[in-house]
Design a protein around this motif. Structure first.
Motif, short mmCIF file in Angstrom:
data_model
loop_
_atom_site.label_atom_id
_atom_site.label_comp_id
_atom_site.label_asym_id
_atom_site.label_seq_id
_atom_site.Cartn_x
_atom_site.Cartn_y
_atom_site.Cartn_z
N GLY A 33 9.51 -14.49 -0.72
CA GLY A 33 10.39 -13.42 -0.26
C GLY A 33 10.43 -12.21 -1.17
N LEU A 34 9.41 -12.05 -1.99
CA LEU A 34 9.37 -10.93 -2.93
C LEU A 34 8.28 -9.93 -2.52
N ASP A 35 8.48 -8.68 -2.90
CA ASP A 35 7.50 -7.63 -2.67
C ASP A 35 6.76 -7.41 -3.98
N ALA A 36 5.46 -7.49 -3.97
CA ALA A 36 4.69 -7.33 -5.20
C ALA A 36 3.51 -6.39 -4.97
N LYS A 37 3.12 -5.71 -6.02
CA LYS A 37 1.95 -4.84 -6.01
C LYS A 37 1.06 -5.25 -7.17
N SER A 38 -0.22 -5.03 -7.03
CA SER A 38 -1.14 -5.31 -8.14
C SER A 38 -2.02 -4.09 -8.34
N ALA A 39 -2.51 -3.95 -9.56
CA ALA A 39 -3.37 -2.81 -9.88
C ALA A 39 -4.34 -3.20 -10.98
N TRP A 40 -5.47 -2.55 -10.95
CA TRP A 40 -6.50 -2.74 -11.97
C TRP A 40 -6.77 -1.35 -12.54
N LYS A 41 -6.55 -1.17 -13.81
CA LYS A 41 -6.74 0.14 -14.44
C LYS A 41 -7.69 0.00 -15.61
N VAL A 42 -8.41 1.07 -15.92
CA VAL A 42 -9.30 1.11 -17.07
C VAL A 42 -8.92 2.32 -17.90
N GLY A 43 -8.73 2.11 -19.19
CA GLY A 43 -8.38 3.21 -20.08
C GLY A 43 -7.50 2.71 -21.21
N HIS A 44 -6.80 3.61 -21.87
CA HIS A 44 -5.90 3.27 -22.97
C HIS A 44 -4.70 2.52 -22.41
N ALA A 45 -4.55 1.28 -22.81
CA ALA A 45 -3.56 0.38 -22.20
C ALA A 45 -2.14 0.94 -22.26
N GLY A 46 -1.70 1.38 -23.42
CA GLY A 46 -0.32 1.86 -23.56
C GLY A 46 0.00 3.00 -22.63
N ASP A 47 -0.87 4.00 -22.60
CA ASP A 47 -0.65 5.15 -21.72
C ASP A 47 -0.66 4.76 -20.25
N LEU A 48 -1.63 3.95 -19.85
CA LEU A 48 -1.75 3.56 -18.44
C LEU A 48 -0.56 2.72 -17.99
N ILE A 49 -0.13 1.80 -18.83
CA ILE A 49 1.01 0.95 -18.46
C ILE A 49 2.27 1.78 -18.30
N ALA A 50 2.51 2.68 -19.26
CA ALA A 50 3.72 3.52 -19.19
C ALA A 50 3.70 4.41 -17.95
N LYS A 51 2.58 5.04 -17.67
CA LYS A 51 2.48 5.92 -16.50
C LYS A 51 2.63 5.12 -15.20
N PHE A 52 2.01 3.96 -15.14
CA PHE A 52 2.08 3.12 -13.95
C PHE A 52 3.51 2.65 -13.71
#
Length: 79
Positions: A33-52
């Motif tokens: 009963g949960l809504d989830a999204k997934s993503a695959w990103k390439v780049g600087h982990a800290g910046d990408l995680i924060a922006k995402f």
């Protein structure tokens, strides 16, 4: 088979395995009963995680701490 061909074949298998695992998890999360999204990103982990996280306005962000599989072992070796 050349090293480049081996690397490409391994990468394609790993990506296919990851997609299958992602889909299995998505089904389980949906059945709970949960809504989830997934993503695959390439780049600087800290910046990408924060922006995402900022862009998604998520209640919870879950990430695996290790994704080392056959590809990483092929490239980096294993200990």
């Amino acid at each position: 088979m050349t090293t480049t061909q081996n690397l490409k074949a391994t990468l394609e298998k790993e990506l296919g395995d990851l997609a299958q695992l992602r889909d299995e998890i998505r089904v389980k999360v949906h059945l709970a009963g949960l809504d989830a999204k997934s993503a695959w990103k390439v780049g600087h982990a800290g910046d990408l995680i924060a922006k995402f996280a900022d862009a998604g306005k998520f209640d919870l962000l879950v990430m695996g701490s290790h994704g080392h599989g056959n590809l990483m072992n092929l490239v980096m070796g294993s200990v």
